[in-house]
Motif scaffolding. Structure first.
Motif, PDB file in Angstrom:
ATOM      1  N   THR A 103      -4.886   2.530  -6.463  1.00  0.00           N
ATOM      2  CA  THR A 103      -4.494   1.100  -6.815  1.00  0.00           C
ATOM      3  C   THR A 103      -3.300   1.046  -7.776  1.00  0.00           C
ATOM      4  N   ARG A 133       0.782  -1.200   0.028  1.00  0.00           N
ATOM      5  CA  ARG A 133       0.001  -0.152  -0.007  1.00  0.00           C
ATOM      6  C   ARG A 133       0.900   1.318   0.059  1.00  0.00           C
ATOM      7  N   ASN A 172       0.031   1.633  -5.629  1.00  0.00           N
ATOM      8  CA  ASN A 172       0.252   0.411  -4.854  1.00  0.00           C
ATOM      9  C   ASN A 172       1.621  -0.326  -5.567  1.00  0.00           C
ATOM     10  N   LYS A 192      -9.553   6.106  -6.143  1.00  0.00           N
ATOM     11  CA  LYS A 192      -9.109   5.031  -5.907  1.00  0.00           C
ATOM     12  C   LYS A 192      -8.584   4.271  -7.081  1.00  0.00           C
TER      13      LYS A 192
END
Length: 205
Positions: A131, A82, A134, A127
């Motif tokens: 993603t 993350r 990450n 989001k």
């Protein structure tokens, strides 16, 4: 559009290697580091030679295949990773070395700069960006006060080093600090276009 490196070693076939005196051995190419080359003999023994002791053809083989071996040897990115916004360049560089990922260096003014706030809304808070980051980015956010005032001497030095003339400005760099690309806010930017920019410029590494 992945930027992560793949872990593992290059699986090369056994080939005939010759030294400058004409002596030949059958071995598999493992890696090249500096002026040395590591080979794996058919017996399984791993040994290292000076490249200067090898034939011209062997040195050319190493030149062509060494970079591929280096890339394959990069660490894999943890699928559960993350990405978090860091605030110190040295921490970001350490993470970049560990992961093999490029660093996104963001110069922003989150409390006063309208376009900085807009960039956060349409890209970094989405989001889809989270993603993507990450698996593909080390994140470094340097937040400045009104007019671009820095809270620390190091942040001021970084602003000068990157030649920041306006906010927001963001850069893609590698672990050594080498700049790969620069951009900022523009109408229509979104996570997909941002990821495309990263992919295109990270390939320059």
């Amino acid at each position: 559009m992945g930027l992560s490196m793949v872990a593992g070693t290059v699986q090369a076939e056994y080939r005939s290697w010759s030294n400058t005196e004409g002596v030949k051995i059958e071995a598999e190419f493992v890696k090249a580091e500096g002026e040395s080359v590591t080979l794996r003999l058919r017996s399984g023994k791993v040994t290292t030679f000076a490249q200067t002791k090898l034939s011209e053809a062997d040195r050319e083989f190493i030149k062509e295949n060494g970079k591929a071996a280096e890339t394959e040897a990069q660490p894999a990115v943890d699928p559960k990773r993350r990405a978090k916004w860091l605030t110190k360049m040295d921490k970001a560089q350490d993470e970049a070395k560990e992961t093999g990922l490029p660093i996104l260096v963001l110069f922003t003014g989150s409390t006063w700069c309208g376009y900085c706030i807009k960039l956060e809304e349409v890209v970094f808070s989405e989001k889809e960006f989270e993603t993507f980051a990450n698996q593909n980015l080390v994140l470094l956010k340097l937040d400045y006060g009104p007019g671009g005032s820095a809270e620390s001497r190091k942040d001021e030095e970084l602003k000068k080093e990157f030649k920041v003339t306006g906010f927001p400005s963001y850069f893609l760099t590698d672990a050594s600090g080498a700049s790969l690309a620069k951009s900022g806010y523009y109408d229509g930017i979104n996570p997909a276009k941002f990821a495309e920019w990263v992919g295109k410029n990270a390939a320059k590494k």
